[in-house]
Design a protein around this motif. Structure first.
Motif, PDB file in Angstrom:
ATOM      1  N   LEU A 199       0.803  -1.216   0.000  1.00  0.00           N
ATOM      2  CA  LEU A 199       0.000   0.000   0.000  1.00  0.00           C
ATOM      3  C   LEU A 199       0.840   1.273   0.000  1.00  0.00           C
ATOM      4  CD1 LEU A 199      -2.683  -1.241   2.512  1.00  0.00           C
ATOM      5  CD2 LEU A 199      -2.806  -1.204   0.016  1.00  0.00           C
ATOM      6  N   LEU A 200       2.078   1.164   0.466  1.00  0.00           N
ATOM      7  CA  LEU A 200       2.994   2.301   0.462  1.00  0.00           C
ATOM      8  C   LEU A 200       4.287   1.891  -0.223  1.00  0.00           C
ATOM      9  CD1 LEU A 200       2.581   3.593   4.136  1.00  0.00           C
ATOM     10  CD2 LEU A 200       1.519   4.519   2.072  1.00  0.00           C
ATOM     11  N   SER A 201       4.859   2.809  -0.977  1.00  0.00           N
ATOM     12  CA  SER A 201       6.135   2.551  -1.648  1.00  0.00           C
ATOM     13  C   SER A 201       7.274   2.888  -0.685  1.00  0.00           C
ATOM     14  CB  SER A 201       6.260   3.411  -2.906  1.00  0.00           C
ATOM     15  OG  SER A 201       6.452   4.769  -2.544  1.00  0.00           O
ATOM     16  N   GLU A 202       8.497   2.599  -1.118  1.00  0.00           N
ATOM     17  CA  GLU A 202       9.670   2.935  -0.314  1.00  0.00           C
ATOM     18  C   GLU A 202       9.687   4.417   0.040  1.00  0.00           C
ATOM     19  OE1 GLU A 202      13.983   2.048  -1.199  1.00  0.00           O
ATOM     20  OE2 GLU A 202      13.011   0.188  -1.853  1.00  0.00           O
ATOM     21  N   ARG A 203       9.266   5.231  -0.895  1.00  0.00           N
ATOM     22  CA  ARG A 203       9.256   6.689  -0.667  1.00  0.00           C
ATOM     23  C   ARG A 203       8.338   7.052   0.496  1.00  0.00           C
ATOM     24  NH1 ARG A 203       6.160  10.805  -4.065  1.00  0.00           N
ATOM     25  NH2 ARG A 203       6.705  12.716  -3.024  1.00  0.00           N
ATOM     26  N   VAL A 247      -7.402 -12.724   4.835  1.00  0.00           N
ATOM     27  CA  VAL A 247      -6.920 -11.401   4.433  1.00  0.00           C
ATOM     28  C   VAL A 247      -6.490 -10.656   5.693  1.00  0.00           C
ATOM     29  CG1 VAL A 247      -7.474  -9.236   3.255  1.00  0.00           C
ATOM     30  CG2 VAL A 247      -8.538 -11.386   2.492  1.00  0.00           C
ATOM     31  N   PHE A 248      -5.273 -10.105   5.646  1.00  0.00           N
ATOM     32  CA  PHE A 248      -4.780  -9.355   6.809  1.00  0.00           C
ATOM     33  C   PHE A 248      -3.852  -8.226   6.377  1.00  0.00           C
ATOM     34  CE2 PHE A 248      -1.926 -12.963   6.189  1.00  0.00           C
ATOM     35  CZ  PHE A 248      -0.659 -12.431   6.324  1.00  0.00           C
ATOM     36  N   MET A 249      -3.659  -7.283   7.270  1.00  0.00           N
ATOM     37  CA  MET A 249      -2.709  -6.200   7.076  1.00  0.00           C
ATOM     38  C   MET A 249      -1.386  -6.647   7.689  1.00  0.00           C
ATOM     39  SD  MET A 249      -4.608  -4.140   5.469  1.00  0.00           S
ATOM     40  CE  MET A 249      -3.361  -2.879   5.277  1.00  0.00           C
ATOM     41  N   ALA A 250      -0.285  -6.306   7.034  1.00  0.00           N
ATOM     42  CA  ALA A 250       1.046  -6.631   7.542  1.00  0.00           C
ATOM     43  C   ALA A 250       1.872  -5.351   7.585  1.00  0.00           C
ATOM     44  CB  ALA A 250       1.732  -7.662   6.651  1.00  0.00           C
ATOM     45  N   LEU A 251       2.511  -5.130   8.732  1.00  0.00           N
ATOM     46  CA  LEU A 251       3.360  -3.953   8.928  1.00  0.00           C
ATOM     47  C   LEU A 251       4.710  -4.415   9.446  1.00  0.00           C
ATOM     48  CD1 LEU A 251       3.807  -0.858   9.161  1.00  0.00           C
ATOM     49  CD2 LEU A 251       2.834  -1.025  11.473  1.00  0.00           C
ATOM     50  N   PHE A 307       4.179  -2.056   4.399  1.00  0.00           N
ATOM     51  CA  PHE A 307       2.801  -1.905   4.873  1.00  0.00           C
ATOM     52  C   PHE A 307       1.958  -2.454   3.737  1.00  0.00           C
ATOM     53  CE2 PHE A 307      -1.120   0.786   5.308  1.00  0.00           C
ATOM     54  CZ  PHE A 307      -1.599   0.136   6.437  1.00  0.00           C
ATOM     55  N   ALA A 308       1.266  -3.590   3.990  1.00  0.00           N
ATOM     56  CA  ALA A 308       0.594  -4.276   2.888  1.00  0.00           C
ATOM     57  C   ALA A 308      -0.657  -5.005   3.340  1.00  0.00           C
ATOM     58  CB  ALA A 308       1.548  -5.276   2.248  1.00  0.00           C
TER      59      ALA A 308
END
Length: 114
Positions: A26-30, A106-110, A39-40
């Motif tokens: 969901l977020l790039s390296e930037r 389905v889950f969020m991973a940080l 963060f996915a």
């Protein structure tokens, strides 16, 4: 404000797990700005898993959105469902499998850098 575009990849046998999973970053390296590794949103189909793996230099949190999970916390297996949150500290290990026969997990991973 920025509207971000996610990137999706399919991973086979992730960390020695079974089958193919989908990882939607969901977020790039930037946007992660050097503070986090990922963060996915992760989707694990029935019969698939992420194998047991150890974290070095980072921590990982999962937040279950839908489905049933079999979570391995340093060798101890726990059943989880929607709303559960896990935390794997630096130097410890975990893995996760879809425990359902007919629906996706389905889950969020940080992943946060130490």
């Amino acid at each position: 404000m920025a509207i971000l575009k996610s990137s999706t990849l399919n991973a086979k046998n992730k960390a020695g797990g079974k089958g193919e999973i989908r990882i939607e970053k969901l977020l790039s390296e930037r946007e992660l700005d050097g503070k986090c590794d990922m963060f996915a949103k992760v989707t694990i189909p029935p019969g698939c898993s992420i194998g047991i793996h150890e974290h070095h230099g980072n921590t990982e949190t999962y937040h279950i959105l839908t489905g049933e999970a079999l979570y391995n916390d340093n060798g101890r297996e726990v059943q989880l469902s929607a709303g559960a949150t896990t935390y794997c500290p630096d130097g410890e290990q975990h893995g996760i499998a879809n425990a359902a026969k007919d629906s996706d997990l389905v889950f969020m991973a940080l992943i946060i850098k130490k």
